[in-house]
Design a protein around this motif. Structure first.
Motif, PDB file in Angstrom:
ATOM      1  N   ILE A   1       0.847  -1.195   0.000  1.00  0.00           N
ATOM      2  CA  ILE A   1       0.000   0.000   0.000  1.00  0.00           C
ATOM      3  C   ILE A   1       0.885   1.249   0.000  1.00  0.00           C
TER       4      ILE A   1
ATOM      5  N   LEU B   1      -6.230  -3.675  -1.328  1.00  0.00           N
ATOM      6  CA  LEU B   1      -6.485  -2.356  -1.923  1.00  0.00           C
ATOM      7  C   LEU B   1      -7.819  -1.787  -1.453  1.00  0.00           C
TER       8      LEU B   1
ATOM      9  N   LEU C   1      -7.825   2.284  -1.398  1.00  0.00           N
ATOM     10  CA  LEU C   1      -7.113   2.678  -2.613  1.00  0.00           C
ATOM     11  C   LEU C   1      -7.941   2.451  -3.867  1.00  0.00           C
ATOM     12  N   ASP C   2      -8.974   1.619  -3.758  1.00  0.00           N
ATOM     13  CA  ASP C   2      -9.857   1.416  -4.914  1.00  0.00           C
ATOM     14  C   ASP C   2     -10.627   2.689  -5.255  1.00  0.00           C
TER      15      ASP C   2
ATOM     16  N   ILE D   1      -7.812   1.499 -11.007  1.00  0.00           N
ATOM     17  CA  ILE D   1      -7.524   0.075 -10.954  1.00  0.00           C
ATOM     18  C   ILE D   1      -8.269  -0.601 -12.092  1.00  0.00           C
TER      19      ILE D   1
END
Length: 102
Positions: free
Chosen positions: A59, A89, A94-95, A100
């Motif tokens: 990450i 993720l 983070l998505d 992505i």
């Protein structure tokens, strides 16, 4: 951890194989930084399809790479995360922050 890649028309693609954890993240970040500095890409694609494991060190690596690309006026895309990597993720949010492509 093994990283291979290519740069074509301003797009740097790096493919990861192995485990991305606190043992390998420092070396991986050094390799990413070196290639970004060498090619100055507009887009950096990190292909995570070959990862068998990723933890919080992964990450941090993604966030640092994103920051580096933004400073250059470029963008980071994460591609082909496996199920375990995608769970990490998503858990980190983070998505919602990174592009992505599954």
């Amino acid at each position: 951890m093994r990283i291979t890649g290519s740069c074509r028309e301003g797009k740097l693609t790096l493919r990861f194989q192995g485990e991305l954890d606190h043992h390998t993240a420092g070396e991986a970040m050094a390799a990413i930084s070196e290639r970004i500095d060498a090619f100055l890409p507009r887009c950096c694609v990190l292909d995570l399809g070959g990862l068998s494991f990723m933890d919080s060190a992964g990450i941090a690596l993604l966030m640092r790479t994103d920051k580096l690309m933004r400073r250059l006026g470029g963008e980071l895309t994460v591609s082909a995360p496996g199920p375990q990597t995608m769970r990490v993720l998503t858990a980190a949010g983070l998505d919602r922050r990174l592009t992505i492509k599954e």
